[in-house]
Structures are given as structure tokens and as C-alpha cells.
Design a protein around this motif. Structure first.
Motif, PDB file in Angstrom:
ATOM      1  N   GLU A 155      15.303   5.438   9.582  1.00  0.00           N
ATOM      2  CA  GLU A 155      15.434   4.250   8.736  1.00  0.00           C
ATOM      3  C   GLU A 155      14.763   4.429   7.374  1.00  0.00           C
ATOM      4  N   VAL A 156      15.473   3.938   6.356  1.00  0.00           N
ATOM      5  CA  VAL A 156      14.987   4.008   4.977  1.00  0.00           C
ATOM      6  C   VAL A 156      14.656   2.586   4.540  1.00  0.00           C
ATOM      7  N   LEU A 157      13.467   2.380   4.006  1.00  0.00           N
ATOM      8  CA  LEU A 157      13.153   1.057   3.458  1.00  0.00           C
ATOM      9  C   LEU A 157      13.849   0.953   2.101  1.00  0.00           C
ATOM     10  N   THR A 158      14.675  -0.071   1.919  1.00  0.00           N
ATOM     11  CA  THR A 158      15.452  -0.140   0.678  1.00  0.00           C
ATOM     12  C   THR A 158      14.979  -1.244  -0.271  1.00  0.00           C
TER      13      THR A 158
ATOM     14  N   SER B 150      -4.183  -0.630   1.706  1.00  0.00           N
ATOM     15  CA  SER B 150      -3.057  -0.972   0.822  1.00  0.00           C
ATOM     16  C   SER B 150      -3.244  -2.368   0.235  1.00  0.00           C
ATOM     17  N   ASP B 151      -3.152  -2.463  -1.068  1.00  0.00           N
ATOM     18  CA  ASP B 151      -3.185  -3.785  -1.717  1.00  0.00           C
ATOM     19  C   ASP B 151      -1.875  -4.541  -1.476  1.00  0.00           C
ATOM     20  N   PRO B 152      -0.710  -3.920  -1.742  1.00  0.00           N
ATOM     21  CA  PRO B 152       0.540  -4.685  -1.603  1.00  0.00           C
ATOM     22  C   PRO B 152       0.749  -5.265  -0.204  1.00  0.00           C
ATOM     23  N   ALA B 153       0.388  -4.506   0.843  1.00  0.00           N
ATOM     24  CA  ALA B 153       0.665  -4.987   2.207  1.00  0.00           C
ATOM     25  C   ALA B 153      -0.045  -6.317   2.464  1.00  0.00           C
TER      26      ALA B 153
ATOM     27  N   ASP C 132      14.819  13.003  -0.969  1.00  0.00           N
ATOM     28  CA  ASP C 132      14.300  12.326  -2.158  1.00  0.00           C
ATOM     29  C   ASP C 132      15.005  10.975  -2.381  1.00  0.00           C
ATOM     30  N   VAL C 133      14.308   9.873  -2.097  1.00  0.00           N
ATOM     31  CA  VAL C 133      14.948   8.558  -2.224  1.00  0.00           C
ATOM     32  C   VAL C 133      14.989   8.059  -3.671  1.00  0.00           C
ATOM     33  N   LYS C 134      14.194   8.676  -4.543  1.00  0.00           N
ATOM     34  CA  LYS C 134      14.129   8.187  -5.935  1.00  0.00           C
ATOM     35  C   LYS C 134      15.448   8.364  -6.687  1.00  0.00           C
TER      36      LYS C 134
ATOM     37  N   LEU D 211      11.375  11.341   4.413  1.00  0.00           N
ATOM     38  CA  LEU D 211      11.689  10.786   3.096  1.00  0.00           C
ATOM     39  C   LEU D 211      10.559  11.090   2.134  1.00  0.00           C
ATOM     40  N   TYR D 212      10.944  11.142   0.887  1.00  0.00           N
ATOM     41  CA  TYR D 212       9.968  11.485  -0.147  1.00  0.00           C
ATOM     42  C   TYR D 212      10.223  10.560  -1.336  1.00  0.00           C
ATOM     43  N   GLY D 213       9.177   9.778  -1.737  1.00  0.00           N
ATOM     44  CA  GLY D 213       9.315   8.887  -2.896  1.00  0.00           C
ATOM     45  C   GLY D 213       8.598   9.540  -4.071  1.00  0.00           C
TER      46      GLY D 213
ATOM     47  N   HIS E 160     -15.039   2.860  -4.121  1.00  0.00           N
ATOM     48  CA  HIS E 160     -14.530   4.202  -4.441  1.00  0.00           C
ATOM     49  C   HIS E 160     -13.105   4.057  -4.956  1.00  0.00           C
ATOM     50  N   GLU E 161     -12.286   5.057  -4.630  1.00  0.00           N
ATOM     51  CA  GLU E 161     -10.920   5.100  -5.132  1.00  0.00           C
ATOM     52  C   GLU E 161     -10.055   3.938  -4.622  1.00  0.00           C
ATOM     53  N   ARG E 162     -10.077   3.747  -3.308  1.00  0.00           N
ATOM     54  CA  ARG E 162      -9.189   2.743  -2.690  1.00  0.00           C
ATOM     55  C   ARG E 162      -9.984   1.500  -2.324  1.00  0.00           C
ATOM     56  N   PRO E 163      -9.297   0.360  -2.208  1.00  0.00           N
ATOM     57  CA  PRO E 163     -10.037  -0.881  -1.939  1.00  0.00           C
ATOM     58  C   PRO E 163     -10.727  -0.879  -0.580  1.00  0.00           C
ATOM     59  N   LEU E 164     -11.904  -1.519  -0.563  1.00  0.00           N
ATOM     60  CA  LEU E 164     -12.655  -1.662   0.690  1.00  0.00           C
ATOM     61  C   LEU E 164     -12.298  -2.996   1.333  1.00  0.00           C
TER      62      LEU E 164
ATOM     63  N   THR F 182       2.927  10.906  -3.786  1.00  0.00           N
ATOM     64  CA  THR F 182       1.472  10.852  -4.012  1.00  0.00           C
ATOM     65  C   THR F 182       0.675  10.947  -2.707  1.00  0.00           C
ATOM     66  N   GLU F 183       1.248  10.513  -1.606  1.00  0.00           N
ATOM     67  CA  GLU F 183       0.579  10.644  -0.303  1.00  0.00           C
ATOM     68  C   GLU F 183       1.120  11.863   0.433  1.00  0.00           C
ATOM     69  N   LEU F 184       2.445  11.949   0.475  1.00  0.00           N
ATOM     70  CA  LEU F 184       3.094  12.966   1.296  1.00  0.00           C
ATOM     71  C   LEU F 184       2.739  14.385   0.854  1.00  0.00           C
ATOM     72  N   LEU F 185       2.863  14.655  -0.452  1.00  0.00           N
ATOM     73  CA  LEU F 185       2.631  16.025  -0.919  1.00  0.00           C
ATOM     74  C   LEU F 185       1.168  16.427  -0.755  1.00  0.00           C
TER      75      LEU F 185
ATOM     76  N   ARG G 229      -3.661  -3.381 -10.654  1.00  0.00           N
ATOM     77  CA  ARG G 229      -4.989  -2.924 -10.226  1.00  0.00           C
ATOM     78  C   ARG G 229      -4.923  -1.909  -9.079  1.00  0.00           C
ATOM     79  N   VAL G 230      -3.720  -1.437  -8.761  1.00  0.00           N
ATOM     80  CA  VAL G 230      -3.580  -0.389  -7.739  1.00  0.00           C
ATOM     81  C   VAL G 230      -3.983   0.953  -8.360  1.00  0.00           C
ATOM     82  N   ALA G 231      -4.857   1.678  -7.674  1.00  0.00           N
ATOM     83  CA  ALA G 231      -5.195   3.070  -8.037  1.00  0.00           C
ATOM     84  C   ALA G 231      -5.485   3.234  -9.537  1.00  0.00           C
ATOM     85  N   ASN G 232      -4.904   4.268 -10.123  1.00  0.00           N
ATOM     86  CA  ASN G 232      -5.061   4.522 -11.564  1.00  0.00           C
ATOM     87  C   ASN G 232      -3.653   4.667 -12.140  1.00  0.00           C
TER      88      ASN G 232
HETATM   89  C1  LIG Z   1      -6.073   8.556  -5.890  1.00  0.00           C
HETATM   90  C2  LIG Z   1      -5.294   7.457  -5.194  1.00  0.00           C
HETATM   91  C3  LIG Z   1      -5.743   6.155  -5.280  1.00  0.00           C
HETATM   92  C4  LIG Z   1      -5.033   5.126  -4.634  1.00  0.00           C
HETATM   93  N1  LIG Z   1      -5.494   3.835  -4.737  1.00  0.00           N
HETATM   94  C5  LIG Z   1      -4.775   2.837  -4.168  1.00  0.00           C
HETATM   95  C6  LIG Z   1      -5.163   1.466  -4.317  1.00  0.00           C
HETATM   96  O1  LIG Z   1      -6.149   1.112  -4.998  1.00  0.00           O
HETATM   97  N2  LIG Z   1      -4.409   0.521  -3.699  1.00  0.00           N
HETATM   98  C7  LIG Z   1      -3.281   0.837  -2.970  1.00  0.00           C
HETATM   99  O2  LIG Z   1      -2.620  -0.050  -2.436  1.00  0.00           O
HETATM  100  N3  LIG Z   1      -2.881   2.119  -2.846  1.00  0.00           N
HETATM  101  C8  LIG Z   1      -3.580   3.107  -3.425  1.00  0.00           C
HETATM  102  N4  LIG Z   1      -3.160   4.411  -3.311  1.00  0.00           N
HETATM  103  C9  LIG Z   1      -1.933   4.656  -2.536  1.00  0.00           C
HETATM  104  C10 LIG Z   1      -0.692   4.653  -3.443  1.00  0.00           C
HETATM  105  O3  LIG Z   1      -0.329   3.334  -3.706  1.00  0.00           O
HETATM  106  C11 LIG Z   1       0.372   5.360  -2.692  1.00  0.00           C
HETATM  107  O4  LIG Z   1      -0.025   6.700  -2.729  1.00  0.00           O
HETATM  108  C12 LIG Z   1       1.773   5.276  -3.242  1.00  0.00           C
HETATM  109  O5  LIG Z   1       2.252   3.979  -3.436  1.00  0.00           O
HETATM  110  C13 LIG Z   1       2.723   5.961  -2.235  1.00  0.00           C
HETATM  111  O6  LIG Z   1       4.021   5.962  -2.767  1.00  0.00           O
HETATM  112  P1  LIG Z   1       4.862   7.319  -2.897  1.00  0.00           P
HETATM  113  O7  LIG Z   1       6.175   6.908  -3.409  1.00  0.00           O
HETATM  114  O8  LIG Z   1       4.102   8.337  -3.674  1.00  0.00           O
HETATM  115  O9  LIG Z   1       4.933   7.739  -1.371  1.00  0.00           O
HETATM  116  P2  LIG Z   1       5.244   9.186  -0.779  1.00  0.00           P
HETATM  117  O10 LIG Z   1       4.005  10.013  -0.817  1.00  0.00           O
HETATM  118  O11 LIG Z   1       6.454   9.755  -1.383  1.00  0.00           O
HETATM  119  O12 LIG Z   1       5.564   8.771   0.725  1.00  0.00           O
HETATM  120  C14 LIG Z   1       4.566   8.198   1.560  1.00  0.00           C
HETATM  121  C15 LIG Z   1       5.165   7.949   2.946  1.00  0.00           C
HETATM  122  O13 LIG Z   1       6.153   6.922   2.874  1.00  0.00           O
HETATM  123  C16 LIG Z   1       7.421   7.401   3.338  1.00  0.00           C
HETATM  124  N5  LIG Z   1       8.421   6.797   2.466  1.00  0.00           N
HETATM  125  C17 LIG Z   1       8.486   6.855   1.112  1.00  0.00           C
HETATM  126  N6  LIG Z   1       9.498   6.102   0.655  1.00  0.00           N
HETATM  127  C18 LIG Z   1      10.094   5.569   1.750  1.00  0.00           C
HETATM  128  C19 LIG Z   1      11.210   4.693   1.935  1.00  0.00           C
HETATM  129  N7  LIG Z   1      11.902   4.197   0.904  1.00  0.00           N
HETATM  130  N8  LIG Z   1      11.549   4.342   3.204  1.00  0.00           N
HETATM  131  C20 LIG Z   1      10.854   4.824   4.271  1.00  0.00           C
HETATM  132  N9  LIG Z   1       9.789   5.645   4.148  1.00  0.00           N
HETATM  133  C21 LIG Z   1       9.415   6.013   2.902  1.00  0.00           C
HETATM  134  C22 LIG Z   1       7.360   8.900   3.237  1.00  0.00           C
HETATM  135  O14 LIG Z   1       8.209   9.501   4.190  1.00  0.00           O
HETATM  136  C23 LIG Z   1       5.889   9.157   3.531  1.00  0.00           C
HETATM  137  O15 LIG Z   1       5.658   9.173   4.917  1.00  0.00           O
HETATM  138  C24 LIG Z   1      -3.849   5.435  -3.916  1.00  0.00           C
HETATM  139  C25 LIG Z   1      -3.394   6.766  -3.835  1.00  0.00           C
HETATM  140  C26 LIG Z   1      -4.097   7.761  -4.471  1.00  0.00           C
HETATM  141  C27 LIG Z   1      -3.576   9.176  -4.375  1.00  0.00           C
END
Ligand SMILES: Cc1cc2nc3c(=O)[nH]c(=O)nc-3n(C[C@H](O)[C@H](O)[C@H](O)COP(=O)(O)OP(=O)(O)OC[C@H]3O[C@@H](n4cnc5c(N)ncnc54)[C@H](O)[C@@H]3O)c2cc1C
Length: 291
Positions: free
Chosen positions: A166-169, A124-127, A54-56, A31-33, A190-194, A36-39, A101-104
């Protein structure tokens, strides 16, 4: 960084269809949202997939609603849309503030709540906040849907309890009235929370007595930790609870199984928990983050 390998993007019209695609593609599909992480991982050639689903594009998958006393946030809602949602701001301001306050702003505008939870990156902040708020998620697979508490969703660093198809909905978060105070505090070097620390207190008398408490700490170990013994120490009269905060922080740090790593020693993280638990308590009592 490597050039991206070739892949195909598929656009399902429902979560069920997305799940069926995953079942069909097997290990070659994901799946691809927001991506930001996957690519990023694919550009570094750490992950390789031939099919991205693409779930979006699923209609309504990013909706935000209040049903009774439960806020339902669609998995493809971006951090930015949650932060700006009038509904979230009005009924769960602590969540809107955390999201702001997540990321930028660039990551928040693209990254989704579902992607954040499903990537299960330890910072992860939300978790952490969802764990303290007692949230659940809904997962839809090729053969049906099920509800999973957030406490059972995150199985380890970069690991969830979701099956491959499974898809998180949706994310369901209980909201309550003025008798609940909540706060979320974080520390980032740094970038992500400690460290992220979430506190939820039930107080029938405006902050003088606490009849219930939930506390969770995240980012300091592979997945966020909630600890019932620490929560017991947070119940009672305000002055007593305040005196017990150092003891509570110690118990929470023990439960979190802190490790030495590149972000700091276990002792440093223990110190942060003590400082931020106090900060979270004062923020909650003053009602600054409200619930
Ligand atoms: C520079 C930077 C700074 C960041 N700082 C923070 C921070 O301060 N706090 C914080 O909490 N996070 C931080 N993040 C993380 C950020 O919150 C996540 O990158 C973002 O929320 C991921 O969402 P996405 O839709 O881009 O995921 P994607 O990259 O699209 O997917 C990520 C993973 O989730 C899976 N996935 C996506 N959607 C679903 C779905 N609906 N069901 C099942 N699986 C799914 C994908 O298959 C993949 O494995 C940071 C990221 C970056 C790049």
C-alpha cells in the motif's frame, strides 16, 4: 557509516503502478520519498532493500487542494511546500506553523509528509497534530484504495497499519471556520521533539465557552495519544476549564503511558505535559495558531 549497498530505483507513473511494483518485489522492495529516514537507515545497514520505488515522480502526488471544507495534501508534498502553501496558511494556519518548525530547512525541503507518517518515528510533529485535527489518510494498494483515520494508521514505534503493497497517497484534514481554535506546541532539547501537544477547541462565542475539545500528546510514548476523558474536562466555561487544566494534564499523562528513557523520566514528561497543556490552551484561546 557504511557505503550504500547497491540498489535499483524504479519510477512509477501512478500510485497503482507503485503498489504493483511493491507486490512484485516483495520484501526486497520499498517506497522511497525524500529518503531522509530511509537512506540514512540504509547507510547504517539497518535496512536493506534491492528495489526502491520512487513515489516523488508520480504526477500530482504532491498537490495541495481545498475540496469543500477538507484540505487534501498529497503524500509527497514536502514539509517546506506545506509550510509555504498559501492554501494551508489561509485555511489551516496551525498546520503551516507546525510544519515550519519541523527539523531544519534542509530536512523540510526534502522530507515528505507521507514519509514522516509512514516511517512512524515516535517523535513526529505532524502525527500528533493530525490526530487532534481528526485527519484521515488515503492508501492505494494493488487491489484498491481505502481511507484510514490517522488514529488507526500509526500502530506503534516504526509501525503502521499499511499493508506492504500500500502507498499512502493523500492526507485529508477537515478545516472549519472561526468557531474552532487550535494550537500545537512542542519542546525539543535535541534534534527531534521530546514532546508535542495539540489542542483543538470549539468555541461559538470567541473563547468564553468550549463546546467541544480534542487533545493529543505525542513523542512521549511510542505513538501519539488522544484521550476522550481529558477532552471532557476541556468543555465548559473558560474559567472552569482553566481551573481544571492541572487535572486534565494528569489524566492525559496517565493515558499516554509515559516511560523512563534516555530523553527523561516519566515524571519529567508528566511535568512537561502540564506546562505545555497550559501553553497550548492560552495559544488556542488567543487565536494565535487559529485552526
Ligand atoms: C535531522 C532530522 C531532524 C528531524 N526532525 C524532525 C522534527 O523535528 N519533527 C518531525 O516530525 N520529524 C523530524 N524528522 C523526520 C522527518 O520529518 C522525516 O525524516 C521526513 O518527513 C521523512 O520523509 P521522507 O520523504 O524523507 O521519507 P523516506 O525516508 O523517503 O521514507 C520513510 C519511510 O516512509 C515510507 N514511505 C515514504 N513515502 C511513502 C508513501 N507515500 N506511502 C507509504 N510509505 C511511504 C518509506 O518506505 C520509508 O519506510 C527529522 C529528520 C531528520 C533527519
Amino acid at each position: 557509516m557504511m557505503p550504500l549497498r547497491r540498489f535499483d530505483i524504479h519510477q512509477p507513473s501512478s500510485a497503482r503502478e507503485a503498489a504493483e511494483m511493491l507486490a512484485r518485489f516483495g520484501e526486497d522492495g520499498i517506497l522511497y520519498g525524500g529518503g531522509t529516514e530511509l537512506l540514512l537507515a540504509m547507510k547504517h545497514d539497518v535496512l536493506r532493500y534491492r528495489h526502491l520505488v520512487d513515489v516523488k515522480v508520480i504526477p500530482g502526488a504532491d498537490s495541495i487542494d481545498l475540496i469543500g471544507a477538507v484540505l487534501r495534501i498529497g503524500a509527497t508534498a514536502t514539509h517546506r511546500s506545506i509550510e509555504r502553501s498559501e492554501l494551508v496558511r489561509a485555511h489551516l494556519p496551525v498546520f503551516a506553523r507546525m510544519e515550519s518548525r519541523v527539523a531544519n530547512v534542509r530536512v523540510r525541503s526534502t522530507g515528505t509528509l507521507g514519509g514522516n507518517l509512514c516511517f512512524a518515528e515516535p517523535h513526529s510533529d505532524p502525527a500528533t497534530l493530525l490526530l487532534a485535527l481528526g485527519a484521515t489518510v488515503v492508501a492505494e494498494g494493488a487491489d484498491g484504495r481505502r481511507e484510514i483515520p490517522v488514529s488507526e494508521l500509526i500502530a506503534g514505534a516504526y509501525e503502521t497499519s499499511l499493508r506492504h503493497d500500500e502507498v499512502l497517497t493523500e492526507v485529508h484534514i477537515p478545516v472549519t471556520g472561526p468557531e474552532r481554535r487550535a494550537s500545537y506546541v512542542k519542546f525539543s532539547a535535541h534534534e527531534r521533539p521530546l514532546l508535542g501537544l495539540a489542542l483543538v477547541l470549539d468555541t461559538p462565542d470567541g473563547g468564553e465557552t468550549f463546546t467541544g475539545a480534542r487533545v493529543a500528546v505525542g513523542c512521549v510514548s511510542p505513538f501519539p495519544c488522544r484521550h476522550e476523558d481529558s477532552e471532557g474536562l476541556l468543555r465548559g466555561a473558560r474559567s472552569e476549564v482553566e481551573q481544571r487544566l492541572p487535572e486534565t494534564a494528569e489524566a492525559l499523562a496517565d493515558a499516554a503511558e509515559l516511560v523512563d528513557d534516555h530523553e527523561g523520566s516519566a515524571d519529567f514528561k508528566r511535568h512537561l505535559i502540564a506546562v505545555f497543556l497550559k501553553r497550548a490552551f492560552l495559544t488556542a484561546v488567543r487565536g494565535e495558531d487559529a485552526a
